[in-house]
Scaffold this motif. Sequence first.
Motif, short mmCIF file in Angstrom:
data_model
loop_
_atom_site.label_atom_id
_atom_site.label_comp_id
_atom_site.label_asym_id
_atom_site.label_seq_id
_atom_site.Cartn_x
_atom_site.Cartn_y
_atom_site.Cartn_z
N UNK A 143 0.86 -1.31 0.01
CA UNK A 143 0.00 -0.03 0.23
C UNK A 143 0.96 1.44 -0.10
N UNK A 144 2.03 1.20 0.63
CA UNK A 144 2.81 2.37 0.87
C UNK A 144 3.40 2.67 -0.62
N UNK A 145 3.67 1.54 -1.21
CA UNK A 145 4.42 1.56 -2.45
C UNK A 145 3.53 2.08 -3.44
N UNK A 146 2.46 1.77 -3.54
CA UNK A 146 1.37 2.02 -4.52
C UNK A 146 0.90 3.54 -4.17
N UNK A 147 1.04 4.13 -3.11
CA UNK A 147 0.49 5.39 -2.75
C UNK A 147 1.60 6.32 -2.66
N UNK A 148 3.05 5.84 -3.03
CA UNK A 148 4.20 6.87 -3.16
C UNK A 148 5.15 6.29 -4.17
N UNK A 161 19.95 -1.01 -1.08
CA UNK A 161 18.88 -1.11 -0.21
C UNK A 161 17.75 -0.77 -0.87
N UNK A 162 16.82 -0.31 -0.02
CA UNK A 162 15.38 0.17 -0.53
C UNK A 162 14.99 1.51 -0.06
N UNK A 163 14.19 2.35 -0.96
CA UNK A 163 13.71 3.52 -0.55
C UNK A 163 12.10 3.49 -0.76
N UNK A 164 11.44 3.92 0.15
CA UNK A 164 9.70 4.29 -0.35
C UNK A 164 9.38 5.60 0.26
N UNK A 165 8.79 6.27 -0.24
CA UNK A 165 8.12 7.72 0.23
C UNK A 165 7.03 7.94 -0.09
N UNK A 166 6.11 8.29 0.76
CA UNK A 166 4.81 8.60 0.62
C UNK A 166 4.36 9.63 1.49
N UNK A 167 3.76 10.85 0.64
CA UNK A 167 2.99 11.89 1.50
C UNK A 167 2.52 12.93 0.59
N UNK A 168 2.27 14.00 1.28
CA UNK A 168 1.77 15.22 0.42
C UNK A 168 2.80 15.66 -0.68
N UNK A 226 3.94 14.11 -3.09
CA UNK A 226 5.00 13.06 -3.37
C UNK A 226 4.12 12.24 -4.71
N UNK A 227 4.58 11.79 -5.62
CA UNK A 227 4.28 10.98 -6.82
C UNK A 227 3.60 9.75 -6.14
N UNK A 249 11.12 12.57 -7.01
CA UNK A 249 10.04 12.20 -5.97
C UNK A 249 8.59 12.95 -6.03
N UNK A 250 9.06 14.43 -6.29
CA UNK A 250 7.87 15.08 -6.05
C UNK A 250 7.11 15.40 -7.37
N UNK A 251 5.74 15.84 -7.14
CA UNK A 251 4.82 16.06 -8.43
C UNK A 251 5.29 17.38 -8.82
N UNK A 252 5.58 18.23 -8.05
CA UNK A 252 6.02 19.73 -8.59
C UNK A 252 7.36 19.92 -7.79
N UNK A 253 8.22 19.50 -8.19
CA UNK A 253 9.81 20.06 -7.65
C UNK A 253 9.76 21.30 -7.38
N UNK A 254 10.40 21.79 -6.32
CA UNK A 254 10.57 23.33 -5.90
C UNK A 254 12.24 23.36 -6.03
#
Length: 855
Positions: free
Chosen positions: A32-37, A314-321, A323-324, A361-366
């Motif tokens: 779920x974390x992967x699918x949402x991030x 290793x692995x990385x997963x990122x999910x949040x406001x 983030x793609x 990783x970001x929808x709108x990189x700043x």
Amino acid sequence: MRKKVLLIGWDAADWKAINPMIDAGMMPNLQKLVEEGVMGNLATLDPPLSPTLWTSISTGKRPYKHGIIGFTEPDPSGTSVRPVHITSRKVKAIWNILTQKGYKTHQVGWWPSHPAEPINGTYVSNFYQRANAPITEPWPMLEGTVHPAEKSDLFAALRLHPQELTHAHLHPFLPNGHKMDQNDPKVRGRINSVRKILADCTTIHSATTYIMEQEEWDFMAVYYDAIDHFGHGFMKYHPPKQDHISQKDFDYYHNVVTAGYRYHDMMLGRLIQLAGKDTTIVLVSDHGFHPDHLRPKNIPREPAGPAWEHNPYGIIVMKGPGIKKDERIYGASLIDITPTLLHILDLPIGLDMDGKVLNTAFVKPKKVQTIESWEKVEGECGMHPKDQLENPEANKAAMEQLVELGYIDAPGTNEAANLQKTIDDRQFYLARAYIDGGKYSEAIPLLEDLHQKQPKRVHFSIRLANCYLQTKQTAKARKIVQSLRSQQGAATITLLVFQARVVMQEGNTEQALVYLQEAEKSDQNYPGLQMQIGNCYLYLKQWELALKSYQQALNHDPDNNHALHGKGLVLSKLGRYEEAIGDLLKAIGLRYFSPNAHKDLGDCLFALGKYGHAAKAYEVAIHLFPKLKYAKEQLVTIYDQHLNRPERAAYFKAQLPDYSLPEIVVVSGLPRSGTSMMMQMLEAGGMETFTDGKRKADNSNQKGYYEHEAVKKMVRDNSFLEEVGDKVVKVVAHLLFHLPRIYRYKIIFMDRDIDEVLQSQHKMLQRDGRLKKGTFSFRLGNQFEETLKKVKATYQNRPNVEFLYVSHREVIEYPETIAKQVATFLEREMDTEKMASVVDASLYREKSLMEGNVG
């Protein structure tokens, strides 16, 4: 309202183990974390030692900057050994930075994190979870485990003792436990290992969930080490069954690793629930752990040998406001985590951090905000004073844990020997960290010292030889390989590979292939072997054979970034640019810090007329390796001729040598460092020398001095350089600072041991009658050292000056190799055989005092 971040560390988590479980529905929370991030590989650093790596994750800096090197360290008294402490960290971790900015920040179990730092929140050290006594005995909370200290009793009550776990708790891990002979010490030990790892992990989780439920927080970091411990203890039994594992052991322990991952997924579900939907969740591991055919059968006897079981990704997963969702990111490294977290929290990253922001990783990189260094920001940050006292009882328990895991040998009774071993191991790890950061010159003196003290320690010698090859000191590499060959008698695969690398660097690619093909008979899948064979065929322009070798390496390990890079380069030579781009992007995605891969990607994009994308690739290459001249030349062409951006073309042109200026070849060095010998070599090779013949040959320099009187006056008058033209001129080191900037220079700088230089000067003055016999001063040594440092500092970043440092001793011992290096440096057709023939080893009379020879 402040943004919230949850950082979760799973030591040794690996996509190769995880993906089949996700596909089977065994890890629904991670799925779920992967699918949402976003998700991706996270490239590790070397050495792959957990305390070192997790500190790089929390600081954004490499080990030689942050100071945590290995598992153990000398204690403050310098008389004994202790587990590595957080007080040895030289820079701020992210929780220290956030404390300065007023964030409510908590940390549980990070390695290392003892003694607890007084941050703006709750801090639980990595000594918290270990039960060091039977359940029937008291289990006191060790001093310095928890901050604030008044919460110690509360967190002590949250711990789970291993002996509280029943057979029912262990059943998912050991489903055939009822069939085991628990009177067998080995079986009992393995069962207790599962019990301890599970209890420790649960204790960490208990403290974390308590904080998240009961306390206010902006940032929460938690570290779980169980996957790594399950891996070292039981990955050998993980499916598919390996031939050397008995069926009985496989049946007993095959489910331990799988159950460990599934338990982590259950804990992850609770963390996600407590974090809430508006929190950014970042899940990382410091390295992977091979679950497949790459599992080593045997662990080498070297410092931290168990790390050979680790996968470099290793692995990385990122999910949040912001983030793609359900996308993959590429090119992430451990050192990118802290810069990315600061960026998420709208804080600047330090320019002294080695990592980058993972903007893809970001929808709108700043725009990335920067600060010179967080180390220069004053104010309370929760770091300890350097004289922080430690608890000997806690040290003992932690040392025992490291011994059990196989990371260190059991300390003997000889304290001095234990201390020296720790110092040597840390020196070795520091050298490896420098190598991983591309700082070979910094690693060399560390490895030379270790090699001199312990010449039979192969892992010291091999890495030193590799550094010599990387810095084009081929003769020194050859000497080490020859020494190892004589020690070991028969040629091992490792030695054959290194012999091949040496002769290839000497220009004998055909002989390199002979060595590699001999090695291939023993084990065609030996790590790096097919890569080296591919490199030979690439150099020989045998594209199809090179392609076959690189593909064979990828068949064995599809995540071999070096093989992907090599394959991409071959495809580009064949004009198959689209295919080449695919492989080069995969290589970069696995290991972003690969300047040549970015440069080669730029070449493919340029060939396809995609100039904007090519420019980006070249600029990344230069950012990673600022001295990459070719990439700068390409950028000048692109911006000047294709993208119509003259200001960018001018920017990169200013960093290049001005080719409109005439070039002068200079031989330099300290007096008596071998400059005359190099002039003789160049003359024999076909170059004219700029000399006036006024200073005649004598007993001190029997083949002549090759000097010109005008050079001695160059402080006041350097107009003679107009007459040098295509000749080579000898300029002593002290006068190099007076070379005018209106020329381009290629400087061959002779490097000789300072003791030998002083002795040679002393003998020369004695022979000339200008010095009384017996008077010998070493005071000049310091002045000479300063001159050498000043030369390097002055010309380090001058675009119009190129240096080749040549060892005087290597010229004597390996004249053919040095002659070829000089010809390559000068980019001239020269008779290297004649160059080598003029070197007279009998004239090497003054050798270093270190050899006991002052004559």
